[in-house]
Design a protein around this motif. Sequence first.
Motif, PDB file in Angstrom:
ATOM      1  N   PRO A   1       0.809  -1.220   0.000  1.00 40.25           N
ATOM      2  CA  PRO A   1       0.000   0.000   0.000  1.00 40.25           C
ATOM      3  C   PRO A   1       0.843   1.271   0.000  1.00 40.25           C
ATOM      4  O   PRO A   1       1.758   1.425   0.806  1.00 40.25           O
ATOM      5  CB  PRO A   1      -0.812  -0.123   1.287  1.00 40.25           C
ATOM      6  CG  PRO A   1      -0.976  -1.594   1.452  1.00 40.25           C
ATOM      7  CD  PRO A   1       0.309  -2.202   0.959  1.00 40.25           C
ATOM      8  N   ARG A   2       0.526   2.164  -0.906  1.00 45.37           N
ATOM      9  CA  ARG A   2       1.358   3.335  -1.107  1.00 45.37           C
ATOM     10  C   ARG A   2       0.469   4.466  -1.629  1.00 45.37           C
ATOM     11  O   ARG A   2      -0.463   4.229  -2.370  1.00 45.37           O
ATOM     12  CB  ARG A   2       2.463   2.968  -2.098  1.00 45.37           C
ATOM     13  CG  ARG A   2       2.935   4.064  -3.011  1.00 45.37           C
ATOM     14  CD  ARG A   2       3.853   3.438  -4.038  1.00 45.37           C
ATOM     15  NE  ARG A   2       4.113   4.364  -5.134  1.00 45.37           N
ATOM     16  CZ  ARG A   2       4.704   4.011  -6.252  1.00 45.37           C
ATOM     17  NH1 ARG A   2       5.076   2.768  -6.434  1.00 45.37           N
ATOM     18  NH2 ARG A   2       4.923   4.885  -7.200  1.00 45.37           N
TER      19      ARG A   2
ATOM     20  N   PRO B   1     -13.580  -0.080  -8.469  1.00 43.81           N
ATOM     21  CA  PRO B   1     -14.148   0.715  -7.369  1.00 43.81           C
ATOM     22  C   PRO B   1     -13.203   0.804  -6.168  1.00 43.81           C
ATOM     23  O   PRO B   1     -13.138   1.847  -5.505  1.00 43.81           O
ATOM     24  CB  PRO B   1     -15.435  -0.047  -7.015  1.00 43.81           C
ATOM     25  CG  PRO B   1     -15.804  -0.769  -8.275  1.00 43.81           C
ATOM     26  CD  PRO B   1     -14.500  -1.172  -8.880  1.00 43.81           C
ATOM     27  N   GLU B   2     -12.480  -0.269  -5.897  1.00 41.43           N
ATOM     28  CA  GLU B   2     -11.515  -0.255  -4.786  1.00 41.43           C
ATOM     29  C   GLU B   2     -10.366   0.695  -5.106  1.00 41.43           C
ATOM     30  O   GLU B   2      -9.916   1.467  -4.241  1.00 41.43           O
ATOM     31  CB  GLU B   2     -10.984  -1.671  -4.553  1.00 41.43           C
ATOM     32  CG  GLU B   2      -9.982  -1.770  -3.413  1.00 41.43           C
ATOM     33  CD  GLU B   2      -9.256  -3.101  -3.395  1.00 41.43           C
ATOM     34  OE1 GLU B   2      -8.626  -3.406  -2.376  1.00 41.43           O
ATOM     35  OE2 GLU B   2      -9.309  -3.832  -4.409  1.00 41.43           O
TER      36      GLU B   2
ATOM     37  N   LEU C   1      -6.289   5.628  -6.025  1.00 40.14           N
ATOM     38  CA  LEU C   1      -6.505   6.802  -6.865  1.00 40.14           C
ATOM     39  C   LEU C   1      -7.007   8.001  -6.081  1.00 40.14           C
ATOM     40  O   LEU C   1      -7.042   9.117  -6.594  1.00 40.14           O
ATOM     41  CB  LEU C   1      -7.485   6.468  -7.994  1.00 40.14           C
ATOM     42  CG  LEU C   1      -6.983   5.429  -8.997  1.00 40.14           C
ATOM     43  CD1 LEU C   1      -8.027   5.174 -10.073  1.00 40.14           C
ATOM     44  CD2 LEU C   1      -5.668   5.870  -9.627  1.00 40.14           C
ATOM     45  N   ALA C   2      -7.397   7.784  -4.848  1.00 39.00           N
ATOM     46  CA  ALA C   2      -7.833   8.888  -3.989  1.00 39.00           C
ATOM     47  C   ALA C   2      -6.720   9.328  -3.046  1.00 39.00           C
ATOM     48  O   ALA C   2      -6.908  10.241  -2.239  1.00 39.00           O
ATOM     49  CB  ALA C   2      -9.063   8.475  -3.191  1.00 39.00           C
ATOM     50  N   GLY C   3      -5.573   8.647  -3.118  1.00 37.78           N
ATOM     51  CA  GLY C   3      -4.464   8.996  -2.240  1.00 37.78           C
ATOM     52  C   GLY C   3      -4.627   8.503  -0.833  1.00 37.78           C
ATOM     53  O   GLY C   3      -4.036   9.046   0.103  1.00 37.78           O
ATOM     54  N   VAL C   4      -5.431   7.453  -0.639  1.00 41.11           N
ATOM     55  CA  VAL C   4      -5.677   6.897   0.696  1.00 41.11           C
ATOM     56  C   VAL C   4      -4.965   5.547   0.812  1.00 41.11           C
ATOM     57  O   VAL C   4      -5.179   4.665  -0.024  1.00 41.11           O
ATOM     58  CB  VAL C   4      -7.195   6.705   0.938  1.00 41.11           C
ATOM     59  CG1 VAL C   4      -7.438   6.073   2.302  1.00 41.11           C
ATOM     60  CG2 VAL C   4      -7.919   8.029   0.803  1.00 41.11           C
TER      61      VAL C   4
END
Length: 344
Positions: free
Chosen positions: A135-136, A194-195, A201-204
Amino acid sequence: MKDALRCEFLEPVLWYGRKCTKTIWSEIQPIITGGRHLSCAKGGYGLDMAEVDSDTGGSLQLEAKEALLPRSERIREAVCGQNGLLAWACLSTFLVFIFGITLGFVAFGKKPLAESNCLYALGGGEVVDGTFPEPRILSAQCRMELRAYIVGPYLKDVKVAIDAAADFFDNVENASRSHVVVFDIDETSLSNLPEWQEYQLAGVPEDDSARRAWQAAGNAPALTPSRSLFNALYHQGFTVTFLTGRHDTGNNRQSTASNLQAAGYGSQCTDPNITESQPCYLQLDMRDPDDTRLASVYKPDKRAQLTARGYVIAGSLGDQWSDLAGTSSAIASFKLPNPMYYIL
């Protein structure tokens, strides 16, 4: 006093039936004319020129050509004469300058799509259970570029790969249930778009618990071209089966099977040798809970188990090279795009 060259086409002028766009040149380059101010305006019979002395304000009206001269000669003189050529040279230079500045801003403001930092699937990082990067948070620029690819060419690229597979299988003669086509699940049969939109792609940042929760929800939509191929292969007489890197833990098998059914892939066949009215699949192969092998080791082993049962691996589809490579590989393999992650 230093003035400037001003060439003004005060209204559209008709030249040989072609209307020239109204253009106004003003204050282009002081000192070009050494203190003179030249103005070009449409006259009654052609183009007149007037020379204005910027120091005295006096003016002298000069006829460019006599009215009795042929129209083509008047135009040629106005456009091709010394002053006309100078005006057009200024215009051309200015347009080239504006075009260059525009290209410069575009090049400066937009990074290329192939920048290595934005190729998430090819990025580096710690290898954990055969998957990287972990995760990044992507940079804003990379998120923008990946979104542009996903909402644009991505599904078209998926369709290109599936169309190639369909063309191949359409030409296989004497297909039977002993010929099996192996489908990967994530980013091959089901889409985790969607994930991606919620996390990467949302920076989360997304941890393992969030990923497991997403899979357990069973809401991943089908990649439509893959589902169409799956159904077509079944009706052509092939056996179709799923081979995923997901772990068989908790209710993961049940949620994955439910997701496949909801997405239009049917359920496990009651008898693989009997053609059912609705497409079904041979089995859902998943990793054992403690299996930490690389996918490039785990998946060939699963395919070898199929061949040991007498099946011919006619085809294989996946979004990772590790879905396709290794021993017991298929007669034909087809790689789908995946811009988000890379599995060894």
